[in-house]
Design an enzyme around this catalytic site. Structure first.
Site, short mmCIF file in Angstrom:
data_model
loop_
_atom_site.label_atom_id
_atom_site.label_comp_id
_atom_site.label_asym_id
_atom_site.label_seq_id
_atom_site.Cartn_x
_atom_site.Cartn_y
_atom_site.Cartn_z
N LYS A 128 4.24 -6.28 3.69
CA LYS A 128 5.15 -7.84 3.67
C LYS A 128 4.10 -8.50 2.33
O LYS A 128 4.06 -9.07 1.59
CB LYS A 128 4.64 -8.26 4.31
CG LYS A 128 6.31 -8.10 4.98
CD LYS A 128 6.07 -9.04 6.56
CE LYS A 128 6.30 -8.16 7.75
NZ LYS A 128 5.23 -9.39 9.13
N GLU A 150 2.67 -4.13 -6.80
CA GLU A 150 2.18 -3.73 -5.19
C GLU A 150 0.60 -4.70 -5.23
O GLU A 150 0.37 -5.50 -5.85
CB GLU A 150 0.88 -2.91 -5.39
CG GLU A 150 1.68 -1.38 -4.25
CD GLU A 150 1.51 -1.97 -2.67
OE1 GLU A 150 1.36 -2.70 -2.07
OE2 GLU A 150 1.01 -0.33 -2.33
N ASP A 151 0.32 -5.26 -3.61
CA ASP A 151 -0.68 -6.38 -3.62
C ASP A 151 -1.63 -5.76 -3.47
O ASP A 151 -2.96 -6.61 -4.79
CB ASP A 151 -0.40 -6.95 -2.18
CG ASP A 151 -0.58 -5.86 -0.79
OD1 ASP A 151 0.12 -4.76 -1.33
OD2 ASP A 151 -0.31 -6.46 -0.20
N ASP A 195 -5.66 0.37 -2.13
CA ASP A 195 -7.01 0.89 -1.63
C ASP A 195 -7.44 2.18 -1.85
O ASP A 195 -7.69 3.09 -2.97
CB ASP A 195 -6.92 0.10 0.10
CG ASP A 195 -8.45 0.09 0.79
OD1 ASP A 195 -8.98 0.59 0.26
OD2 ASP A 195 -8.02 -0.13 2.04
N LYS A 239 -8.87 -1.84 -5.43
CA LYS A 239 -10.10 -1.68 -4.73
C LYS A 239 -10.75 -0.22 -5.65
O LYS A 239 -10.72 0.72 -4.31
CB LYS A 239 -10.41 -1.53 -3.51
CG LYS A 239 -10.32 -2.69 -2.45
CD LYS A 239 -10.77 -3.09 -1.24
CE LYS A 239 -10.38 -3.80 -0.48
NZ LYS A 239 -10.81 -3.61 0.99
N PHE A 252 -12.38 -6.02 3.05
CA PHE A 252 -11.43 -6.76 3.22
C PHE A 252 -11.10 -8.62 3.30
O PHE A 252 -11.50 -9.10 3.65
CB PHE A 252 -11.17 -6.59 4.98
CG PHE A 252 -9.98 -6.84 5.85
CD1 PHE A 252 -9.11 -5.60 5.33
CD2 PHE A 252 -9.69 -7.77 5.98
CE1 PHE A 252 -7.76 -5.64 5.61
CE2 PHE A 252 -7.84 -8.00 6.57
CZ PHE A 252 -7.48 -6.43 6.09
N VAL A 253 -10.07 -8.23 2.46
CA VAL A 253 -9.63 -9.57 1.55
C VAL A 253 -8.23 -10.23 2.43
O VAL A 253 -7.60 -9.59 2.04
CB VAL A 253 -9.77 -9.69 0.22
CG1 VAL A 253 -10.93 -9.19 -0.65
CG2 VAL A 253 -8.30 -8.63 -0.63
N ASP A 287 -2.85 -10.00 4.38
CA ASP A 287 -2.41 -10.38 5.90
C ASP A 287 -3.88 -10.35 7.01
O ASP A 287 -4.72 -9.19 6.50
CB ASP A 287 -1.76 -10.42 6.89
CG ASP A 287 -1.28 -9.22 7.37
OD1 ASP A 287 -1.80 -8.14 6.28
OD2 ASP A 287 -1.38 -8.57 8.61
N ARG A 334 -1.75 -14.74 5.58
CA ARG A 334 -0.59 -14.77 3.95
C ARG A 334 -0.22 -16.40 2.89
O ARG A 334 -0.37 -15.37 1.77
CB ARG A 334 0.70 -14.38 4.23
CG ARG A 334 0.63 -13.23 5.29
CD ARG A 334 1.87 -12.39 5.47
NE ARG A 334 1.77 -11.36 6.69
CZ ARG A 334 1.71 -9.94 6.13
NH1 ARG A 334 1.56 -8.97 4.69
NH2 ARG A 334 2.00 -9.26 7.19
P1 5GP Z 1 -3.91 1.93 0.56
O1 5GP Z 1 -2.95 3.53 1.05
O2 5GP Z 1 -3.98 2.34 -1.21
O3 5GP Z 1 -6.11 2.62 1.38
O4 5GP Z 1 -4.29 0.90 1.40
C1 5GP Z 1 -3.16 0.06 0.76
C2 5GP Z 1 -2.43 -1.21 1.41
O5 5GP Z 1 -3.97 -1.07 2.77
C3 5GP Z 1 -2.12 -2.49 1.29
O6 5GP Z 1 -0.92 -2.72 0.16
C4 5GP Z 1 -2.62 -3.04 2.11
O7 5GP Z 1 -1.43 -3.46 2.62
C5 5GP Z 1 -3.11 -2.49 3.30
N1 5GP Z 1 -5.02 -2.96 2.57
C6 5GP Z 1 -5.61 -2.17 2.19
N2 5GP Z 1 -6.75 -3.10 1.85
C7 5GP Z 1 -5.84 -4.41 2.56
C8 5GP Z 1 -7.17 -5.55 2.49
O8 5GP Z 1 -8.74 -5.85 1.80
N3 5GP Z 1 -6.72 -5.83 3.00
C9 5GP Z 1 -5.67 -6.51 3.01
N4 5GP Z 1 -5.03 -7.81 4.09
N5 5GP Z 1 -4.59 -5.67 3.71
C10 5GP Z 1 -5.31 -4.35 2.79
#
Ligand code: 5GP
Length: 184
Positions: free
Chosen positions: A52, A108-109, A112, A140, A161-162, A168, A174
């Site tokens: 989401k 993508e939002d 990470d 990140k 963590f944002v 969220d 959100r």
């Molecule tokens: P990844 O697989 O790249 O580690 O993580 C991607 C997903 O983790 C993002 O789409 C998001 O949903 C969640 N995520 C990663 N870092 C953060 C953060 O700082 N805040 C939030 N709210 N979600 C995060």
């Protein structure tokens, strides 16, 4: 719309600080939209929105893109309410569109560790799209485990963590117009 970021923040004692203001987001989204519009002239890309967290970003991005394009949605879970990635990725909602021979732009939002995006790219590539690119609002990159290609990046952010602008914490925050950091 103009938001008073500072006012919203001071009313919530759990928010520590604003990392990226709503004004900065607006400006950057316009720039990204212009860049995407230039790169996809006569291509009619399909923007694949990852629910989401990226729904707010998509809503603004789509209005900053001047070329014809479609939008479609996918939901993937890699997070289960907390602040640390589990590394477990599951497709909870799939695309409606057939992406074979289409130009796909993943919206993508945040990227990470890159695990989610890496998995998603593998899945989408089996469907033989003409091209696949990635647009993320936040990156990140210092946390990367999987080296994934990011074609359009809104902001590089530190390892915090944002929340806000679609992102969220336990389904909350959100609706914030800015990107913020919660108190430890
Ligand atoms: P990844 O697989 O790249 O580690 O993580 C991607 C997903 O983790 C993002 O789409 C998001 O949903 C969640 N995520 C990663 N870092 C953060 C953060 O700082 N805040 C939030 N709210 N979600 C995060």
């Amino acid at each position: 719309m103009t938001y008073d970021d500072q006012d919203i923040m001071t009313k919530d004692p759990l928010i520590d600080h604003i990392l990226i203001s709503s004004e900065q987001i607006d400006r950057r989204v316009q720039q990204l939209g212009a860049e995407i519009s230039r790169d996809y002239v006569d291509r009619k890309p399909i923007l694949v929105n990852i629910l989401k967290g990226a729904f707010v970003f998509l809503a603004d991005l789509t209005r900053s893109i001047s070329v014809h394009h479609e939008v479609d949605f996918m939901a993937i879970s890699s997070y289960h309410g907390g602040t640390e990635s589990t590394g477990v990725v599951k497709i909870e909602k799939d695309l409606k569109a057939n992406i074979t021979n289409r130009d796909v732009l993943i919206v993508e939002d945040i990227v990470d560790t890159g695990l989610t995006l890496n998995h998603l790219l593998d899945v989408l590539k089996t469907r033989n799209p003409r091209s696949v690119r990635v647009c993320t609002l936040l990156d990140k990159s210092t946390r990367r485990i999987k080296d994934v290609p990011v074609d359009y990046r809104g902001f590089e952010i530190p390892d915090e963590f944002v929340i806000g602008y679609g992102l969220d914490y336990d389904e909350k925050y959100r609706n914030l117009p800015f990107i913020g950091v919660l108190k430890p």
